[in-house]
Every structure is written in structure tokens, then in C-alpha cells.
Motif scaffolding. Sequence first.
Motif, mmCIF file in Angstrom:
data_model
loop_
_atom_site.group_PDB
_atom_site.id
_atom_site.type_symbol
_atom_site.label_atom_id
_atom_site.label_comp_id
_atom_site.label_asym_id
_atom_site.label_seq_id
_atom_site.Cartn_x
_atom_site.Cartn_y
_atom_site.Cartn_z
ATOM 1 N N TRP A 1 0.804 -1.220 0.000
ATOM 2 C CA TRP A 1 0.000 0.000 0.000
ATOM 3 C C TRP A 1 0.832 1.262 0.000
ATOM 4 O O TRP A 1 0.308 2.334 -0.255
ATOM 5 N N GLN B 1 -4.195 1.159 3.464
ATOM 6 C CA GLN B 1 -5.242 0.570 2.636
ATOM 7 C C GLN B 1 -6.590 1.187 2.960
ATOM 8 O O GLN B 1 -7.331 1.586 2.064
ATOM 9 N N MET C 1 -6.879 4.667 1.583
ATOM 10 C CA MET C 1 -7.046 4.690 0.134
ATOM 11 C C MET C 1 -8.459 4.245 -0.251
ATOM 12 O O MET C 1 -9.057 4.791 -1.182
ATOM 13 N N VAL C 2 -8.980 3.238 0.471
ATOM 14 C CA VAL C 2 -10.333 2.765 0.170
ATOM 15 C C VAL C 2 -11.337 3.880 0.433
ATOM 16 O O VAL C 2 -12.233 4.143 -0.371
ATOM 17 N N THR D 1 -10.965 6.663 -2.316
ATOM 18 C CA THR D 1 -11.472 6.384 -3.656
ATOM 19 C C THR D 1 -12.931 5.975 -3.638
ATOM 20 O O THR D 1 -13.541 5.862 -4.691
ATOM 21 N N SER E 1 -11.399 2.558 -8.392
ATOM 22 C CA SER E 1 -10.136 3.155 -8.814
ATOM 23 C C SER E 1 -10.388 4.606 -9.182
ATOM 24 O O SER E 1 -11.428 4.932 -9.736
ATOM 25 N N GLN F 1 -5.931 0.153 -7.194
ATOM 26 C CA GLN F 1 -5.828 -0.146 -5.762
ATOM 27 C C GLN F 1 -4.853 -1.280 -5.444
ATOM 28 O O GLN F 1 -4.099 -1.206 -4.502
ATOM 29 N N SER F 2 -4.929 -2.351 -6.227
ATOM 30 C CA SER F 2 -4.151 -3.521 -5.834
ATOM 31 C C SER F 2 -2.822 -3.587 -6.569
ATOM 32 O O SER F 2 -2.202 -4.641 -6.631
#
Lengths: 326, 328
Positions: B83, B144, B147-148, B151, B155, B251-252
Motif C-alpha cells: 500500500w 489501505q 485509500m479505500v 477512492t 479506482s 488499488q491492488s
Amino acid sequence: MKDWRYWLAEQRGTLLAFGIFIVMFAIYTSNHPAGFTANVVQTASNKGVLLAFVAMAQTLVVITAGIDLSIGMIFLLTNCLASWLVVGTPMQTTLGVIAVLAVGLLCGAINGAIVIYGRLQPIVATIATGAVYYGIGLLLRPFPGGSVNEDLADALTSRVFGVVPASLVVLLAVVLVIWVPFSRSVLGRAAYAAGSSETAAYMSGVPIRRGKFAAYTLAGLLAAIGGLFLTFFTYTGEAAYASGNAYTLFSIAAVVLGGVSLFGGKGSAIGAIFGALAFRTIGDLLFVFDFDPLWQPLFQGVILLVAVSLGAFALFRVRNRLEWFL
Amino acid sequence: MSETTLGGIAGRMPRFIRRADPAVLTAFACIVLLLFLGSLYSRSFLSPEYLLQQLKVASFLGVIATGMMLVILLGQIDLSVPWSVAAGAMMACAAAAYGPVGVALAIPFGILCGMLIGVVNGIGVAYLRIPSMIITLATNAVAQGLMVVYTGGFSPQDSATGAMRYLATGFGIPGVPNAVIIWALIGAAMVFVLTRTSFGRTVYGIGNRERAAYLSGIDTRRVVMIAFAVSGGLSAFGGVLLAGYASKAAQSMGDAYLLPSIAAVVLGGTSILGGRGSYLGTVAGVILITLLQSILSVMQMPEAGRQIIYGVVIVAMLLLYGRAPASR
């Protein structure tokens, strides 16, 4: 000092985890729209038990001052395998369950052999074996699917006598059959001793290698029991990389919450179980308070960060600054 | 492994080989072996275009592995790479949405976000004395989560800026991809820091025995914190380059870089316990891993088989030369 004081000092982490769990669960049920009913307890226990098994598995390895970063992948692999094998007549189902458990045992034994007899560092070795286990899982289930003997699945995820969740009964049985005998056996003592001070344990003639090997192997078995239960809940097998990683991560969080020392030699699987249940309950608190589910990963991450930072309070007790450095 | 036979063979070799670490030599031997096997499978495997393309792909891993190596040399580990990479990429792309100033500052901003993650890791490890494996897993989870939330589960719409694309895919010097030049520059800086500065010597010293380094009057905690910050920054920079390469952040995108970056460093002969290892080995490890991945994908191996072979090869190579000395 009296005997009970030693006992209390040894069980402090476990008792603390138990306390956290009780408080969190009380907050959870009192704010749940349905309240404290058998249904709510059953759902919570079914979710919590999965992590509890994986956390127990992680505890066994952490006690030896190691770490198993492949535990989530063993959990996935056995889930995929169970979605093929645990079907059909009672006889076939039984054989399937035995086969799944045997595969878990084998995965754990491979980890143990590589770490102990191959003398590789557990972090790197188990990341690599984790990739292998994930690959095999993906081979078995390139797409989510499969089925499971639904009679058995329903029996193990429902309630006994209409009150007690069956999954909790199984968890208790596993504790009594695997953890209690192991922690009281010579091998279990050896695992603790090896984690506490490998040199001292060796000098005392403790069978450290066999103890550590048993710990890694049983960890695989416990992860496989978790994988079986995942299959019983979802009726399918799925090789989801993110889910395997999350279980590995959460198992470490549960172990830390459960008062197991990551430096080895201290803690018990009972503590880790309460750590796991508490961690799950905290994660579910968000739903009770109607937060956006998007916040759940952040919330769990922050809890994890706070939980691991709590260990830093031990620094205040350090008298000699050299003790900062192990 | 018997030292005498090794010494006997090595005695007849040129000086630069004699001085080299056997692990680094093994890694380079494996690279040659992989190239040989690849050329048996396909003629185009040894063509300059293909090799240059491999080097370009390797440079992203190379930048990330450089930071990982610094941390591993301390005897620690950075599991927040996935991440940090993603955060660096996503934040750089996000900054680009804020007008010309945002576009200009996109890359530094992405790196800064990675460094922030690294600083949190560093404070946890150095000052709070939390095991690095745990605190970096935790910051990884927090990054993580952030970021989740940022967003909203999807994405981001923002795509990479022109500068990011130029750095990752452009050719500043004809024939040499920019990414390779960047890796070379970062690698050269790392070699300089590790071998020619007191900071570098301190890193090796702490990796050998932090207590001894502390008693020698070094502020070991500050060094550890800086190392983690650098590692986070380099991970994020790797993410920025990757976003430029793929023209967008996802994301991943960092998930595929944790195991390879650790494996590259360890396969290159750096001791996972710290204090020992050379950057040349890490370069060898990065190229080795990239070639292995490339051969498996050229052979159209499905993802499952790739993971299995990958894990088996890493365990096998570590058993070959990465074993801890027998106790007693």
C-alpha cells in the motif's frame, strides 16, 4: 508469592483479552436492533470462529518466536479443497473431512520442515510457501464454486438445543482436544521454552526441534479446521488472494490483542481466541452504528495500529536503556 | 558447505571473482541459466529489444527493492510495501487533478505520502520498539483503509501525468529507457550511501548488533527511522513509475511487489537478519526474479502455476545458500 499470583501473572494477557471482548460484545449487542438474542449470538459466533481458528494456529507458531505468514493461504487452500471433497454420502463426507485436515497438517509440516530443518527465516520461508499454497488453491478453484455436504454444514453452523451456537461448541472441542493436551505435553513445553530462550532450552535438554515442528504442524491443522468452517458457512470454495492475506493479517492482530508475545514464549491460544472474537466484534461495531462500510478497512487498520502500539507501554518499565535493543 | 574446496576453486579465479560473495555469484549463475533455458524455448529471448524490455520492467522492482534492502540490512522488514506503492501512485495521480501546480508537484507529493507511511513505521520500530513486521503490517492496513475511503471503493478517475509517463516509458537517451536510468541513478546513490558515508556504515553496524552501535555513540533510533522513511519513499516512487507505465493508478497494484522485493533482496545474498549484503546482489536478485516471471509468462503458464513455481524456486534457492548457520 502465592501460587495464584503466578497464575494471574501468566494469564494476564488472556484475562485482558477476555475483558475487552466482553465489553465490546456488550456494546455490540446493546446497540444491535435485535438485541441480545440467540440469533445475534449465532451470527457473531459463526463469523468470529473462523478468525479464532486461524488465530489459534498463528499462536502456536508465535509461541516458538516464529511467524507463519502462509496461515491465511493454508486457510484458503483447505477451503478450496473442502469444496471438492466434503460432499456425498456420510462416509464420503467423513473421508473428505479427514483428507482436508490431513492436507492442512501437511502444509504446516512443510512450513515446519523448511523453517526448522532447512534453517530458513520463518518470515521469508512462509511468504514463499504461502505463494505455493495459494497457487494450489487457485488450481483447485480458478473460479469460485463447488459445494459442500449441506446437512453437515447446517448442523455445524446452527444452534445446539436452540441456544448455544454449534460453532462455539466445535471451537471448545478443538481447544480441549488440541490446545490443552499440546500446551501440557512435553512438546508444548518445548515450544514455549524454544520461544522463550532457545539456547537455554537446548542446554536443558528440551526437544526444541520436535516442539517447534509440532507447533508448525498443528498450526496447519488448525488453519484447515478454519478452512473447513469457511466452506460450511459459504457452501463454496474461493481462492481470493486478498481474503487470504487479510486472514493472515487479522490473525496477527488477534494474537497481539490476545496477549501473546510476538517475541515468543508467552501467551496462550485461549487469549488469541478472545482476541479474535474481540477483533471481529470491533469490526462489526461499525455496522451497528450505521457507518459506511467503506470505512471498515480503515477502522480495522487503526485498531490494529493502536493494539500493537499498546505494547510500547512496556518501555516505561525499562530501567536500563540497553534493554531497548534485544 | 566446505570452505576449503570453495577457497581452492576461488584461488584460481581472477581477483574480482574471488572477492565476490558466493551468493551473488550463484544469483548471477542462475540468471545465465535462466537466459539459456529461455533461449531454448524461444529464439527472440536473447534479442536486445527483449532484454532491454526486461530491464525496464525490472527497474520498477529495482527501485522498490532498493528501499527494502536498506530496511533488511538493519535486520528489520517492511511489509507495508503493497500500500505504500499504491498510495504513492494514487496520491500522485490525485494531485494531478489540482491544476498546473498539482501536475508539477504530483511526483514529489506521491513520494511524500510514501515517506509519511515510512516515518510512521520508523517511529514505531525505532522509538516505540514495536517489531517491524507487526507495525508495518498495521500501517499497511491503515494505508489501505485510507485509500479505500479516499477512492470510495473504486479506482480513481485521474490518470498519470505526462511527466510520470515520460519517466516510466520515455527515452531520454536514445535506446535506453528512462526507467532503467532512474534505477541506475538510485542504485548508484544507494551504493554511495552504503559504502562511502557514515550513515551507510551505521546501517550495517545496526544490522549486526544494534546494542553495540548504540554504545558506540550512534543515535541508532534516528538512523532506523530515516531508513524506514527512505524505504517508504522509494516504494511510493516505484508506485509513481508503475502508474506512469500503466498510465493509471489502481488499488491492488502494489500487491504483486511485496514478495518479489523481499525475495530479490534475500536471493541477492543479503542476510534477512541484517548487517550483511551488497547492492550488486540485490541487482542480481531483481533481474533474476524479473526473468523468472517473464519466462513463466512467455510460457503462458496460468497464474496458479506461476505462483507455485515462483514459491518453490524461492524456497529452493534460499535452501541453496540462504540458510542460517547451524546453531551450536
